[in-house]
Design a protein around this motif. Structure first.
Motif, PDB file in Angstrom:
ATOM      1  N   ALA A  61      19.503  -2.449   7.583  1.00  0.00           N
ATOM      2  CA  ALA A  61      19.849  -3.553   6.685  1.00  0.00           C
ATOM      3  C   ALA A  61      21.188  -3.181   6.066  1.00  0.00           C
ATOM      4  N   ARG A  87      25.005  -9.999  -1.164  1.00  0.00           N
ATOM      5  CA  ARG A  87      24.331 -10.403   0.066  1.00  0.00           C
ATOM      6  C   ARG A  87      23.696  -9.223   0.775  1.00  0.00           C
ATOM      7  N   ASN A  88      22.412  -9.362   1.063  1.00  0.00           N
ATOM      8  CA  ASN A  88      21.667  -8.396   1.868  1.00  0.00           C
ATOM      9  C   ASN A  88      21.400  -9.019   3.229  1.00  0.00           C
ATOM     10  N   THR A  89      21.765  -8.325   4.286  1.00  0.00           N
ATOM     11  CA  THR A  89      21.518  -8.822   5.643  1.00  0.00           C
ATOM     12  C   THR A  89      20.467  -7.947   6.317  1.00  0.00           C
ATOM     13  N   ILE A 128      28.890  -9.807   8.746  1.00  0.00           N
ATOM     14  CA  ILE A 128      28.805 -10.058   7.314  1.00  0.00           C
ATOM     15  C   ILE A 128      29.420 -11.417   7.000  1.00  0.00           C
ATOM     16  N   CYS A 150      20.176 -12.628   3.903  1.00  0.00           N
ATOM     17  CA  CYS A 150      20.843 -13.265   5.053  1.00  0.00           C
ATOM     18  C   CYS A 150      20.329 -12.713   6.377  1.00  0.00           C
ATOM     19  N   ASN A 151      20.630 -13.448   7.449  1.00  0.00           N
ATOM     20  CA  ASN A 151      20.300 -12.977   8.787  1.00  0.00           C
ATOM     21  C   ASN A 151      21.577 -12.665   9.564  1.00  0.00           C
ATOM     22  N   GLU A 152      21.424 -12.218  10.806  1.00  0.00           N
ATOM     23  CA  GLU A 152      22.580 -11.803  11.602  1.00  0.00           C
ATOM     24  C   GLU A 152      23.428 -12.968  12.083  1.00  0.00           C
ATOM     25  N   THR A 192      18.046  -8.052  13.032  1.00  0.00           N
ATOM     26  CA  THR A 192      17.044  -8.786  13.810  1.00  0.00           C
ATOM     27  C   THR A 192      16.194  -7.835  14.639  1.00  0.00           C
ATOM     28  N   VAL A 251      22.149 -17.800   5.070  1.00  0.00           N
ATOM     29  CA  VAL A 251      21.338 -17.379   3.924  1.00  0.00           C
ATOM     30  C   VAL A 251      19.938 -17.948   4.102  1.00  0.00           C
ATOM     31  N   GLU A 252      18.934 -17.079   4.244  1.00  0.00           N
ATOM     32  CA  GLU A 252      17.566 -17.535   4.457  1.00  0.00           C
ATOM     33  C   GLU A 252      16.878 -17.901   3.145  1.00  0.00           C
ATOM     34  N   ARG A 274      24.687 -14.960  10.041  1.00  0.00           N
ATOM     35  CA  ARG A 274      25.474 -15.234   8.830  1.00  0.00           C
ATOM     36  C   ARG A 274      24.936 -16.465   8.084  1.00  0.00           C
TER      37      ARG A 274
END
Length: 498
Positions: free
Chosen positions: A241, A231-233, A293, A94-96, A236, A100-101, A98
């Protein structure tokens, strides 16, 4: 007992009492408990010595899949393990914002490799293993001061003034193993230690790990979902992480990883020997509290919401060292788990490899002749390292790739791009390699492996226990353990864990 390195037993095993070697295990972590459980099942005498006066339920969550499923089934604890765990079919990156990439998919693991993967909170798994061992075999408050070994045995002295005698010493006491340090000091004095083994443990990251109290689905909506939401964030523009994982206990296991540069490495070096401690944990909480998150149903949560729902004493800051040592044994002493190989936990292979070490070592100890002499023991230790070393190195490289994937460097960005766009056929090939090593215990009923992908060769699976009946009928016959050879094509699980 006085240890004399010059003493060598030259005895006739046919006229001596059928004595199996006594094993002293230092460290009551997952590796030490696994080995103790197996020795108990093999009726081999052992004792476990833990330096802590009490075991605290610290830590976050761990991932186990087909590489340990058959082992759990052999030990009769697989159903309990599954009940404690929550099914994992993917990891979401995931990115900041919220979002899912991309996801890493494991949904076909049961068909391909015979078992699914599950997230299990570390404290619950620890208690499951500990329950398999007689309480009188685990001794707390036993900090190792010195150890001596020779032809007639091994002797360990503890800080409380007590001593323990045995035939084999297993160092399962973590990244800063007292057994390893004592062994290496003597090898270095005798100029028998590789130069790289004398260097300090390197580390490039530190991590905050914790587990919340039980929550309701109203508080954290994703808890209502049947599968684990892993979930791993990726930050940026920050050197961080962070991850959240839902559990079957209705808790959230969470963590935040800081990637160190030269300045922050110096700042964190003071905590190098702090394992699962609380030092600086609260200060690090302040640094990460605003990180976003995903909780489900559009709720806007940050790590502060996790911190508020976590007992303060269960939040720990830990060092994430990375090193594979070359020296795993000498004479009657052998190392397993973090004591001989320490992985960055982003690869999710640390606990699994400690258990694999214990399985292989238990097979080979069980195969020792009665009244083993040093040559017998070292032969078994050599077979243990030969079977495990290449697999461990593969796992080590895998953990470095996963650590790189969640970083901020150009290599990190390229790794994420490759993972996101990897061809399906290549991903399957990598997974086949990663899940092919599925070791079993030689002296327990074997489990028929249901995976389409066959398990990799396991030399220690063919090691047999001494046959006492043959010794009684033929006094001149001695059972000798066959030295195993190294495993071909070493591979290991590549799944990320907090």
């Amino acid at each position: 007992m006085e240890i004399n390195p010059a003493v060598t037993f030259k005895h006739d095993r046919s006229v001596m009492f059928a004595k199996r070697p006594k094993v002293l295990i230092t460290g009551a972590g997952l590796g030490g408990l696994t080995l103790g459980m197996l020795l108990h099942k093999a009726n081999i005498p052992f004792d476990i010595y833990e330096r802590a006066t009490e075991v605290k339920p610290l830590g976050s969550a761990m991932y186990f899949n087909c590489t340990t499923a058959n082992f759990f089934k052999q030990c009769g604890i697989y159903d309990e393990f599954v009940a404690l765990g929550k099914l994992v079919s993917s990891i979401q990156m995931c990115n900041e914002d919220r979002q899912v990439e991309f996801s890493i998919d494991f949904s076909d693991h049961e068909k391909q490799f015979g078992a699914n993967g599950y997230i299990v909170p570390r404290p619950q798994l620890y208690e499951l293993l500990r329950s398999q061992i007689p309480k009188e075999r685990i001794h707390l408050g036993k900090k190792v001061l010195t150890m001596d070994q020779g032809g007639n045995g091994v002797l360990v002295r503890f800080s409380d003034g007590t001593e323990a005698e045995g035939d084999i010493l297993v160092g399962a006491d973590g990244a800063y193993s007292a057994v390893r340090q004592g062994l290496y000091a003597k090898l270095k004095k005798g100029k028998k230690l590789p130069a790289s083994d004398a260097l300090p443990l390197p580390f490039s990251t530190v991590c905050l790990v914790a587990q919340t109290r039980p929550l309701s689905a109203e508080e954290f909506p994703d808890l209502a979902l049947e599968e684990c939401q892993f979930r791993n964030t990726i930050g940026t523009e920050k050197m961080y992480a962070w991850a959240t994982l839902t559990t079957s206990q209705n808790t959230i296991c969470w963590g935040a990883t800081l990637f160190l540069d030269e300045e922050t490495s110096k700042e964190n070096d003071a905590f190098r020997t702090s394992e699962w401690g609380q030092e600086a944990a609260q200060a690090m909480c302040e640094d990460v509290k605003d990180f976003p998150i995903i909780s489900g149903h559009g709720k806007i949560f940050t790590l502060q919401d996790m911190i508020d729902r976590t007992p303060k004493e269960l939040i720990s800051k830990v060092m994430l060292e990375e090193k594979v040592f070359k020296t795993w044994y000498h004479c009657r002493t052998v190392l397993i788990g973090d004591a001989c190989h320490k992985f960055n936990p982003q690869g999710g292979v640390g606990a699994t490899n400690a258990m694999h070490d214990a399985i292989v070592l238990a097979n080979l100890i069980n195969g020792l002749p009665l009244h083993p002499i040093v040559e017998d023991i070292e032969s078994a230790f050599s077979a243990y390292k030969n079977e495990r070393f290449e697999w461990v190195n593969e796992a080590f490289e895998s953990s470095k790739v996963h650590r790189t994937m969640i970083g901020q460097s150009m290599a990190s960005k390229l790794t994420r791009f490759f993972t996101k766009h990897i061809p399906v056929w290549l991903f399957k090939r990598i997974q086949e390699r990663a899940c092919s090593y599925r070791p079993q215990v030689a002296f327990l009923p074997l489990i028929e492996d249901a995976g389409r992908v066959k398990p990799a060769p396991q030399p220690s699976l063919h090691v047999k226990a001494p046959v006492e009946r043959k010794q009684e009928t033929n006094p001149n016959t001695t059972t000798i353990t066959t030295t195993a050879t190294a495993v071909d094509e070493p591979v290991q699980s590549t799944t990320t864990v907090v």
